[in-house]
Design a protein around this motif. Sequence first.
Motif, PDB file in Angstrom:
ATOM      1  N   ALA A   6       0.826  -1.204   0.000  1.00  0.00           N
ATOM      2  CA  ALA A   6       0.000   0.000   0.000  1.00  0.00           C
ATOM      3  C   ALA A   6       0.860   1.254   0.000  1.00  0.00           C
ATOM      4  O   ALA A   6       0.614   2.180  -0.768  1.00  0.00           O
ATOM      5  N   ILE A   7       1.866   1.289   0.826  1.00  0.00           N
ATOM      6  CA  ILE A   7       2.706   2.485   0.911  1.00  0.00           C
ATOM      7  C   ILE A   7       3.564   2.632  -0.328  1.00  0.00           C
ATOM      8  O   ILE A   7       3.693   3.726  -0.865  1.00  0.00           O
ATOM      9  N   ILE A   8       4.116   1.548  -0.834  1.00  0.00           N
ATOM     10  CA  ILE A   8       4.916   1.645  -2.050  1.00  0.00           C
ATOM     11  C   ILE A   8       4.041   2.147  -3.189  1.00  0.00           C
ATOM     12  O   ILE A   8       4.462   2.939  -4.004  1.00  0.00           O
ATOM     13  N   GLY A   9       2.803   1.706  -3.232  1.00  0.00           N
ATOM     14  CA  GLY A   9       1.909   2.111  -4.308  1.00  0.00           C
ATOM     15  C   GLY A   9       1.581   3.584  -4.298  1.00  0.00           C
ATOM     16  O   GLY A   9       1.354   4.171  -5.352  1.00  0.00           O
ATOM     17  N   VAL A  10       1.545   4.222  -3.135  1.00  0.00           N
ATOM     18  CA  VAL A  10       1.201   5.634  -3.086  1.00  0.00           C
ATOM     19  C   VAL A  10       2.419   6.527  -2.910  1.00  0.00           C
ATOM     20  O   VAL A  10       2.306   7.732  -2.885  1.00  0.00           O
ATOM     21  N   PRO A  27       8.612   1.831 -17.216  1.00  0.00           N
ATOM     22  CA  PRO A  27       8.675   1.419 -18.620  1.00  0.00           C
ATOM     23  C   PRO A  27       7.275   1.236 -19.208  1.00  0.00           C
ATOM     24  O   PRO A  27       6.306   1.070 -18.483  1.00  0.00           O
ATOM     25  N   GLU A  28       7.190   1.241 -20.509  1.00  0.00           N
ATOM     26  CA  GLU A  28       5.914   1.120 -21.200  1.00  0.00           C
ATOM     27  C   GLU A  28       5.267  -0.254 -21.037  1.00  0.00           C
ATOM     28  O   GLU A  28       4.073  -0.390 -21.212  1.00  0.00           O
ATOM     29  N   GLU A  29       6.052  -1.288 -20.764  1.00  0.00           N
ATOM     30  CA  GLU A  29       5.480  -2.610 -20.547  1.00  0.00           C
ATOM     31  C   GLU A  29       4.449  -2.521 -19.429  1.00  0.00           C
ATOM     32  O   GLU A  29       4.677  -1.857 -18.426  1.00  0.00           O
ATOM     33  N   PRO A  30       3.318  -3.196 -19.581  1.00  0.00           N
ATOM     34  CA  PRO A  30       2.298  -3.129 -18.529  1.00  0.00           C
ATOM     35  C   PRO A  30       2.736  -3.757 -17.206  1.00  0.00           C
ATOM     36  O   PRO A  30       2.303  -3.331 -16.152  1.00  0.00           O
ATOM     37  N   GLU A  84       0.618  -1.864 -14.911  1.00  0.00           N
ATOM     38  CA  GLU A  84       0.316  -0.523 -15.409  1.00  0.00           C
ATOM     39  C   GLU A  84       0.585   0.543 -14.342  1.00  0.00           C
ATOM     40  O   GLU A  84      -0.207   1.458 -14.130  1.00  0.00           O
ATOM     41  N   GLY A  85       1.714   0.382 -13.649  1.00  0.00           N
ATOM     42  CA  GLY A  85       2.159   1.383 -12.685  1.00  0.00           C
ATOM     43  C   GLY A  85       1.578   1.261 -11.295  1.00  0.00           C
ATOM     44  O   GLY A  85       1.932   2.033 -10.405  1.00  0.00           O
ATOM     45  N   ARG A  86       0.710   0.277 -11.067  1.00  0.00           N
ATOM     46  CA  ARG A  86       0.118   0.104  -9.739  1.00  0.00           C
ATOM     47  C   ARG A  86       0.483  -1.262  -9.185  1.00  0.00           C
ATOM     48  O   ARG A  86       0.523  -2.245  -9.931  1.00  0.00           O
ATOM     49  N   PRO A  87       0.760  -1.362  -7.882  1.00  0.00           N
ATOM     50  CA  PRO A  87       1.120  -2.660  -7.312  1.00  0.00           C
ATOM     51  C   PRO A  87      -0.024  -3.657  -7.451  1.00  0.00           C
ATOM     52  O   PRO A  87      -1.169  -3.339  -7.149  1.00  0.00           O
ATOM     53  N   ALA A  88       0.299  -4.844  -7.950  1.00  0.00           N
ATOM     54  CA  ALA A  88      -0.704  -5.876  -8.152  1.00  0.00           C
ATOM     55  C   ALA A  88      -0.462  -7.095  -7.260  1.00  0.00           C
ATOM     56  O   ALA A  88      -1.400  -7.797  -6.906  1.00  0.00           O
ATOM     57  N   TRP A  89       0.790  -7.347  -6.923  1.00  0.00           N
ATOM     58  CA  TRP A  89       1.124  -8.538  -6.128  1.00  0.00           C
ATOM     59  C   TRP A  89       2.452  -8.319  -5.433  1.00  0.00           C
ATOM     60  O   TRP A  89       3.292  -7.561  -5.918  1.00  0.00           O
ATOM     61  N   GLN A  90       2.638  -8.997  -4.308  1.00  0.00           N
ATOM     62  CA  GLN A  90       3.887  -8.853  -3.560  1.00  0.00           C
ATOM     63  C   GLN A  90       4.315 -10.172  -2.955  1.00  0.00           C
ATOM     64  O   GLN A  90       3.477 -10.946  -2.496  1.00  0.00           O
ATOM     65  N   TYR A  91       5.615 -10.405  -2.985  1.00  0.00           N
ATOM     66  CA  TYR A  91       6.228 -11.540  -2.294  1.00  0.00           C
ATOM     67  C   TYR A  91       7.282 -10.969  -1.366  1.00  0.00           C
ATOM     68  O   TYR A  91       8.093 -10.136  -1.788  1.00  0.00           O
ATOM     69  N   ALA A  92       7.298 -11.410  -0.111  1.00  0.00           N
ATOM     70  CA  ALA A  92       8.263 -10.879   0.848  1.00  0.00           C
ATOM     71  C   ALA A  92       8.987 -12.015   1.556  1.00  0.00           C
ATOM     72  O   ALA A  92       8.444 -13.109   1.722  1.00  0.00           O
ATOM     73  N   ALA A  93      10.201 -11.721   1.962  1.00  0.00           N
ATOM     74  CA  ALA A  93      11.007 -12.696   2.694  1.00  0.00           C
ATOM     75  C   ALA A  93      10.384 -12.980   4.053  1.00  0.00           C
ATOM     76  O   ALA A  93       9.647 -12.167   4.609  1.00  0.00           O
ATOM     77  N   GLU A 112      -0.202 -14.480 -15.457  1.00  0.00           N
ATOM     78  CA  GLU A 112      -1.599 -14.302 -15.055  1.00  0.00           C
ATOM     79  C   GLU A 112      -2.028 -12.838 -15.203  1.00  0.00           C
ATOM     80  O   GLU A 112      -3.118 -12.554 -15.709  1.00  0.00           O
ATOM     81  N   ILE A 113      -1.172 -11.931 -14.787  1.00  0.00           N
ATOM     82  CA  ILE A 113      -1.486 -10.500 -14.899  1.00  0.00           C
ATOM     83  C   ILE A 113      -1.540 -10.095 -16.367  1.00  0.00           C
ATOM     84  O   ILE A 113      -2.445  -9.359 -16.788  1.00  0.00           O
ATOM     85  N   GLN A 114      -0.603 -10.598 -17.163  1.00  0.00           N
ATOM     86  CA  GLN A 114      -0.616 -10.320 -18.609  1.00  0.00           C
ATOM     87  C   GLN A 114      -1.915 -10.804 -19.241  1.00  0.00           C
ATOM     88  O   GLN A 114      -2.527 -10.098 -20.044  1.00  0.00           O
ATOM     89  N   GLN A 115      -2.316 -11.995 -18.895  1.00  0.00           N
ATOM     90  CA  GLN A 115      -3.529 -12.567 -19.470  1.00  0.00           C
ATOM     91  C   GLN A 115      -4.753 -11.754 -19.074  1.00  0.00           C
ATOM     92  O   GLN A 115      -5.629 -11.490 -19.900  1.00  0.00           O
ATOM     93  N   ALA A 116      -4.813 -11.320 -17.814  1.00  0.00           N
ATOM     94  CA  ALA A 116      -5.930 -10.480 -17.374  1.00  0.00           C
ATOM     95  C   ALA A 116      -5.952  -9.171 -18.161  1.00  0.00           C
ATOM     96  O   ALA A 116      -7.029  -8.674 -18.507  1.00  0.00           O
ATOM     97  N   ASN A 117      -4.778  -8.614 -18.455  1.00  0.00           N
ATOM     98  CA  ASN A 117      -4.711  -7.381 -19.250  1.00  0.00           C
ATOM     99  C   ASN A 117      -5.250  -7.620 -20.654  1.00  0.00           C
ATOM    100  O   ASN A 117      -5.933  -6.763 -21.212  1.00  0.00           O
ATOM    101  N   THR A 118      -4.948  -8.776 -21.225  1.00  0.00           N
ATOM    102  CA  THR A 118      -5.418  -9.107 -22.571  1.00  0.00           C
ATOM    103  C   THR A 118      -6.930  -9.268 -22.600  1.00  0.00           C
ATOM    104  O   THR A 118      -7.597  -8.798 -23.511  1.00  0.00           O
ATOM    105  N   ILE A 119      -7.466  -9.913 -21.592  1.00  0.00           N
ATOM    106  CA  ILE A 119      -8.916 -10.128 -21.505  1.00  0.00           C
ATOM    107  C   ILE A 119      -9.631  -8.799 -21.347  1.00  0.00           C
ATOM    108  O   ILE A 119     -10.708  -8.596 -21.900  1.00  0.00           O
ATOM    109  N   ASP A 120      -9.028  -7.863 -20.597  1.00  0.00           N
ATOM    110  CA  ASP A 120      -9.643  -6.558 -20.359  1.00  0.00           C
ATOM    111  C   ASP A 120      -9.638  -5.650 -21.581  1.00  0.00           C
ATOM    112  O   ASP A 120     -10.319  -4.647 -21.612  1.00  0.00           O
ATOM    113  N   GLN A 121      -8.831  -5.994 -22.599  1.00  0.00           N
ATOM    114  CA  GLN A 121      -8.759  -5.179 -23.798  1.00  0.00           C
ATOM    115  C   GLN A 121     -10.033  -5.354 -24.621  1.00  0.00           C
ATOM    116  O   GLN A 121     -10.544  -6.444 -24.740  1.00  0.00           O
ATOM    117  N   PRO A 122     -10.551  -4.246 -25.211  1.00  0.00           N
ATOM    118  CA  PRO A 122     -11.774  -4.362 -26.031  1.00  0.00           C
ATOM    119  C   PRO A 122     -11.503  -5.074 -27.340  1.00  0.00           C
ATOM    120  O   PRO A 122     -10.466  -5.162 -27.853  1.00  0.00           O
TER     121      PRO A 122
END
Length: 122
Positions: A6-10, A27-30, A84-93, A112-122
Motif C-alpha cells: 500500500a505504501i509503495i503504491g502511493v 517502462p511502457e510494458e504493462p 500498469e504502474g500500480r502494485p498488483a502482487w507482492q512476495y516478501a522474505a 496471469e497478470i498479462q492474461q488479465a490485461n489481454t482479456i480486459d482489452q476491447p
Amino acid sequence: MNKTIAIIGVASALLGTGAAVKLNSLPEEPVTVVQINAEWNENHTRRDLEKLRGCNYKFAWLEDQPESIKTSVTSVPVVVIYNEGRPAWQYAADISLRLETPFSEIQNKVYEIQQANTIDQP
C-alpha cells in the motif's frame, strides 16, 4: 492488503537501479517486477528474477530509496509486481531474510497478470 504494498503504491517514487525514479517513468510494458533488498542482505538477492519473461525487471537497494520507501518496507528482499504502474502482487522474505517463493510461481503470476490485461482489452 499488506502495508508495504500500500505504501509503495502511493509513494511519490518508484525504485530504479540504485536510485529513485519518478513513478511516471515506469517502462511502457504493462507489467514491471521490482526487487528491493538491503545491502547488508546482499547474499539473499534473487538473481534468477532477471530471467523473468513478459515483464520489465528492476532491482533497487533499500538504502538508496527515499525515506518514505525505507520506512514502509518491513522485510527484505521484497518483490512487487506492478501492473500498469500500480502494485498488483507482492512476495516478501520471511524471518530467514530469504525470498523462498519459487521462480515458477513468480513467473506464473506475471503471465496471469498479462492474461488479465489481454482479456480486459476491447
